[in-house]
Write a protein that holds these residues in place. Structure first.
Motif, PDB file in Angstrom:
ATOM      1  N   ILE A  17       0.876  -1.170   0.000  1.00 51.80           N
ATOM      2  CA  ILE A  17       0.000   0.000   0.000  1.00 51.80           C
ATOM      3  C   ILE A  17       0.910   1.216   0.000  1.00 51.80           C
ATOM      4  O   ILE A  17       1.698   1.418   0.925  1.00 51.80           O
ATOM      5  CB  ILE A  17      -0.899   0.052   1.256  1.00 51.80           C
ATOM      6  N   THR A  49       0.081   4.928  -1.931  1.00 52.16           N
ATOM      7  CA  THR A  49      -0.845   6.024  -1.636  1.00 52.16           C
ATOM      8  C   THR A  49      -2.160   5.497  -1.039  1.00 52.16           C
ATOM      9  O   THR A  49      -2.907   6.250  -0.426  1.00 52.16           O
ATOM     10  CB  THR A  49      -1.208   6.801  -2.920  1.00 52.16           C
ATOM     11  N   GLY A  50      -2.466   4.218  -1.264  1.00 53.96           N
ATOM     12  CA  GLY A  50      -3.709   3.626  -0.778  1.00 53.96           C
ATOM     13  C   GLY A  50      -4.858   3.765  -1.761  1.00 53.96           C
ATOM     14  O   GLY A  50      -5.939   3.219  -1.537  1.00 53.96           O
ATOM     15  N   HIS A  75      10.910   4.207   0.022  1.00 57.56           N
ATOM     16  CA  HIS A  75      11.849   3.776  -1.017  1.00 57.56           C
ATOM     17  C   HIS A  75      11.069   3.009  -2.056  1.00 57.56           C
ATOM     18  O   HIS A  75      10.043   2.411  -1.734  1.00 57.56           O
ATOM     19  CB  HIS A  75      12.903   2.829  -0.442  1.00 57.56           C
ATOM     20  N   PHE A  76      11.577   2.979  -3.282  1.00 56.91           N
ATOM     21  CA  PHE A  76      10.971   2.105  -4.275  1.00 56.91           C
ATOM     22  C   PHE A  76      11.593   0.732  -4.121  1.00 56.91           C
ATOM     23  O   PHE A  76      12.805   0.569  -4.223  1.00 56.91           O
ATOM     24  CB  PHE A  76      11.162   2.643  -5.694  1.00 56.91           C
ATOM     25  N   LEU A 117       7.130  -7.890  -6.352  1.00 58.32           N
ATOM     26  CA  LEU A 117       7.063  -6.471  -6.742  1.00 58.32           C
ATOM     27  C   LEU A 117       7.995  -6.189  -7.910  1.00 58.32           C
ATOM     28  O   LEU A 117       9.095  -6.742  -7.992  1.00 58.32           O
ATOM     29  CB  LEU A 117       7.466  -5.600  -5.559  1.00 58.32           C
TER      30      LEU A 117
HETATM   31  P1  IMP Z   1      -1.197   2.885  -4.499  1.00 51.49           P
HETATM   32  O1  IMP Z   1      -2.508   3.000  -5.181  1.00 51.49           O
HETATM   33  O2  IMP Z   1      -0.385   4.128  -4.583  1.00 51.49           O
HETATM   34  O3  IMP Z   1      -1.307   2.382  -3.064  1.00 51.49           O
HETATM   35  O4  IMP Z   1      -0.360   1.886  -5.360  1.00 51.49           O
HETATM   36  C1  IMP Z   1      -0.202   0.597  -5.034  1.00 51.49           C
HETATM   37  C2  IMP Z   1       0.464  -0.137  -6.175  1.00 51.49           C
HETATM   38  O5  IMP Z   1       1.589   0.609  -6.694  1.00 51.49           O
HETATM   39  C3  IMP Z   1       1.035  -1.404  -5.648  1.00 51.49           C
HETATM   40  O6  IMP Z   1       0.084  -2.447  -5.685  1.00 51.49           O
HETATM   41  C4  IMP Z   1       2.217  -1.618  -6.559  1.00 51.49           C
HETATM   42  O7  IMP Z   1       1.801  -2.275  -7.721  1.00 51.49           O
HETATM   43  C5  IMP Z   1       2.692  -0.230  -6.902  1.00 51.49           C
HETATM   44  N1  IMP Z   1       3.800   0.191  -6.029  1.00 51.49           N
HETATM   45  C6  IMP Z   1       3.789   1.179  -5.104  1.00 51.49           C
HETATM   46  N2  IMP Z   1       4.974   1.316  -4.507  1.00 51.49           N
HETATM   47  C7  IMP Z   1       5.773   0.375  -5.050  1.00 51.49           C
HETATM   48  C8  IMP Z   1       7.146   0.000  -4.825  1.00 51.49           C
HETATM   49  O8  IMP Z   1       7.897   0.539  -3.989  1.00 51.49           O
HETATM   50  N3  IMP Z   1       7.611  -1.003  -5.619  1.00 51.49           N
HETATM   51  C9  IMP Z   1       6.845  -1.646  -6.532  1.00 51.49           C
HETATM   52  N4  IMP Z   1       5.570  -1.325  -6.766  1.00 51.49           N
HETATM   53  C10 IMP Z   1       5.038  -0.322  -6.031  1.00 51.49           C
END
Ligand code: IMP
Ligand code: MG
Length: 173
Positions: free
Chosen positions: A100, A102-103, A149-150, A156
């Motif tokens: 998660i 941004t959620g 961090h990414f 992932l």
């Molecule tokens: P959200 O809607 O911003 O919570 O995005 C969630 C989605 O973004 C996750 O299910 C991942 O697919 C992707 N994501 C977000 N951060 C990362 C990261 O650090 N590495 C890889 N994928 C990420």
């Protein structure tokens, strides 16, 4: 061969946490009809490990979601790319997510599933970046909180690469 990446969470640390989560979920869902739903593609490794640590009868299903945007950030527009293959009305649904950020993706998915009237709906996420949250979602079972961090590996990706690393690596170093 992959270039060696900087290990952020080791295989041992992840496996230990997955066992703990599985044990807790097993206790919480005893005697209930459970459907575990993995979100594709990112949770496929975590999902496969987690369900094998849950000592209960269950059904499994998958949900595919993508958020339009560039590779490292979400755009806020979520699209369901693969829907559940079974009805979940009156069933206990546990969504299993990789991360998660941004959620926004998960908020959308939870609202969508809620409309199908499950008996209960809970969320298990391996990772949470607490500093990034924009849309608040309640996480019932969380593996690890991480810094902003990414990260890649253990399902992932970065542009579809690294999903098969058995550990989680930090890419932006
Ligand atoms: P959200 O809607 O911003 O919570 O995005 C969630 C989605 O973004 C996750 O299910 C991942 O697919 C992707 N994501 C977000 N951060 C990362 C990261 O650090 N590495 C890889 N994928 C990420
Ligand atoms: Mg994902």
């Amino acid at each position: 061969m992959f270039e060696k990446q900087k290990v952020y969470l080791s295989e041992e640390k992840i496996q230990q946490r997955v066992r703990e989560l599985g044990k807790k979920i097993t206790e919480d869902y005893r005697g209930k009809d459970l459907i575990c739903v993995g979100t594709l593609k990112g949770s496929f490794v975590f999902f496969a490990d987690l369900v094998r640590q849950i000592d209960l009868p269950m059904k499994i299903d998958f949900l595919g979601a993508s958020s339009y945007g560039n590779q490292l950030t979400t755009s806020g527009v979520v699209k369901i790319t693969l829907d559940l293959s079974m009805p979940v009305a009156n069933q206990h649904v546990l969504i299993v997510e990789d991360i998660i950020d941004t959620g926004i993706t998960m908020k959308y998915l939870l609202e969508n599933i809620k409309l199908r009237n499950p008996a209960s709906l809970k969320l298990c996420s391996l990772l949470l970046k607490p500093t990034r949250v924009q849309a608040k979602v309640d996480i019932d079972y969380l593996g690890f909180e991480i810094e902003d961090h990414f990260v890649v590996g253990y399902g992932l990706d970065a542009a579809e690469n690294y999903r098969n690393l058995p550990y989680i690596a930090q890419l932006d170093q």
